[in-house]
Design an enzyme around this catalytic site. Structure first.
Site, PDB file in Angstrom:
ATOM      1  N   PRO A 270       0.832  -1.209   0.000  1.00 48.04           N
ATOM      2  CA  PRO A 270       0.000   0.000   0.000  1.00 48.04           C
ATOM      3  C   PRO A 270       0.865   1.256   0.000  1.00 48.04           C
ATOM      4  O   PRO A 270       1.920   1.284   0.629  1.00 48.04           O
ATOM      5  CB  PRO A 270      -0.796  -0.084   1.306  1.00 48.04           C
ATOM      6  CG  PRO A 270      -0.462  -1.364   1.938  1.00 48.04           C
ATOM      7  CD  PRO A 270       0.659  -2.007   1.205  1.00 48.04           C
ATOM      8  N   GLU A 271       0.422   2.249  -0.720  1.00 48.38           N
ATOM      9  CA  GLU A 271       1.112   3.529  -0.734  1.00 48.38           C
ATOM     10  C   GLU A 271       0.215   4.558  -0.036  1.00 48.38           C
ATOM     11  O   GLU A 271      -0.835   4.195   0.514  1.00 48.38           O
ATOM     12  CB  GLU A 271       1.440   3.929  -2.182  1.00 48.38           C
ATOM     13  CG  GLU A 271       2.329   2.887  -2.881  1.00 48.38           C
ATOM     14  CD  GLU A 271       2.687   3.260  -4.320  1.00 48.38           C
ATOM     15  OE1 GLU A 271       2.807   4.458  -4.612  1.00 48.38           O
ATOM     16  OE2 GLU A 271       2.846   2.347  -5.144  1.00 48.38           O
TER      17      GLU A 271
END
Ligand SMILES: [Zn+2]
Length: 293
Positions: free
Chosen positions: A2-3
């Protein structure tokens, strides 16, 4: 992994049930995630109220009434699910989906308001850590992080200063968490595409010789902020394990311009180029060699 937009989506899902709420009971079903959980983890949370839920880069920060801050990181495959005690008897797809994930439900927060917040992490690269609020600035996990890309302080002058003199590629510079925090492979590729800058371009070329920002730096900053805003609005991108806290998938992957689109037509109007995949510092980069210069 995830960013920033995925983590911000999670924060927005958790805030309504966690902010202002008290931990009635905390279950730590195993002693470790990526690292061991803090000593007396459950006891240090139980009875405490979450005064605010913030985010720094890819970390969630729950400010506790005890004066400690709970730092949470999703790692590669971590996700939170929220449900309410009242819904427990409701049958449906949701519970069916839950059953197969149960073995990876490692931490469960029972909030006094009836919300049950479960942290699920099959690969266990996620982490939870308790840090005294007064020591947060010295916290090693946070100390080296660069500016928040959606913050006001992140502008062309700041980015140009950070890239001036850098011999690495723009792709590598933007992936460096000390230059700007929270971006990873997807959003770096997408921002460079929107800015029409080649990922192979030397990072120093967004600064003038004096260190002042070149016009490219402004384009890049605008592109970074825009792509992150759009992705957050879409609930993040659903690749592998990212889910919102209600179990729904984010939609932003349908809006990718270049990421994972090698061989496809470039979406820039009038460009006509074909998206190409190359490998930079061990990671795939996707870009259009025609309009990204
Ligand atoms: Zn193009």
């Amino acid at each position: 992994m995830p960013e920033l937009p995925e983590v911000e989506t999670v924060r927005r899902g958790l805030a309504p049930v966690m902010e202002g709420a008290r931990f009635a009971k905390v279950e730590a079903r195993r002693g470790d995630l990526r690292w061991p959980l803090p000593k007396d983890f459950a006891a240090r949370l139980q009875g405490r109220t979450v005064e605010g839920l913030g985010r720094r880069a890819k970390y969630l920060l729950a400010d506790l009434s005890s004066g400690e801050v709970l730092l949470m990181h999703l790692g590669m495959s971590g996700s939170f699910r929220v449900f309410h005690r009242d819904d427990e008897s409701t049958p449906g797809r949701y519970h069916h989906e839950r059953a197969k994930h149960l073995a990876h439900d490692h931490v469960v927060f029972h909030m006094a308001n009836g919300a049950i917040v479960t942290f699920n992490d099959p690969r266990r690269f996620g982490s939870m850590k308790l840090v005294p609020r007064a020591a947060l600035e010295q916290e090693p996990l946070l100390r080296a992080l660069g500016p928040e890309p959606l913050g006001n302080e992140f502008d062309a002058a700041l980015l140009a200063r950070a890239c001036a003199g850098k011999k690495t590629s723009l792709k590598a510079a933007l992936s460096d968490q000390r230059v700007v925090a929270g971006l990873g492979n997807i959003y770096v590729c997408e921002a460079l595409s929107r800015a029409r800058l080649s990922p192979k371009r030397r990072a120093s070329t967004i600064a003038l010789r004096s260190g002042a920002p070149h016009e490219r730096a402004q384009r890049l900053v605008d592109a970074i902020k825009a792509v992150l805003d759009d992705a957050i609005k879409a609930g993040g991108s659903s690749l592998r394990d990212h889910r919102r806290t209600d179990g729904a998938l984010g939609d932003f992957q349908h809006n990718f311009r270049v990421y994972d689109r090698d061989g496809k037509r470039c979406p820039t109007p009038g460009c006509g180029g074909t998206i190409k995949r190359i490998v930079q510092t061990g990671r795939s980069t996707f870009f259009c060699p025609v309009c990204q210069r």
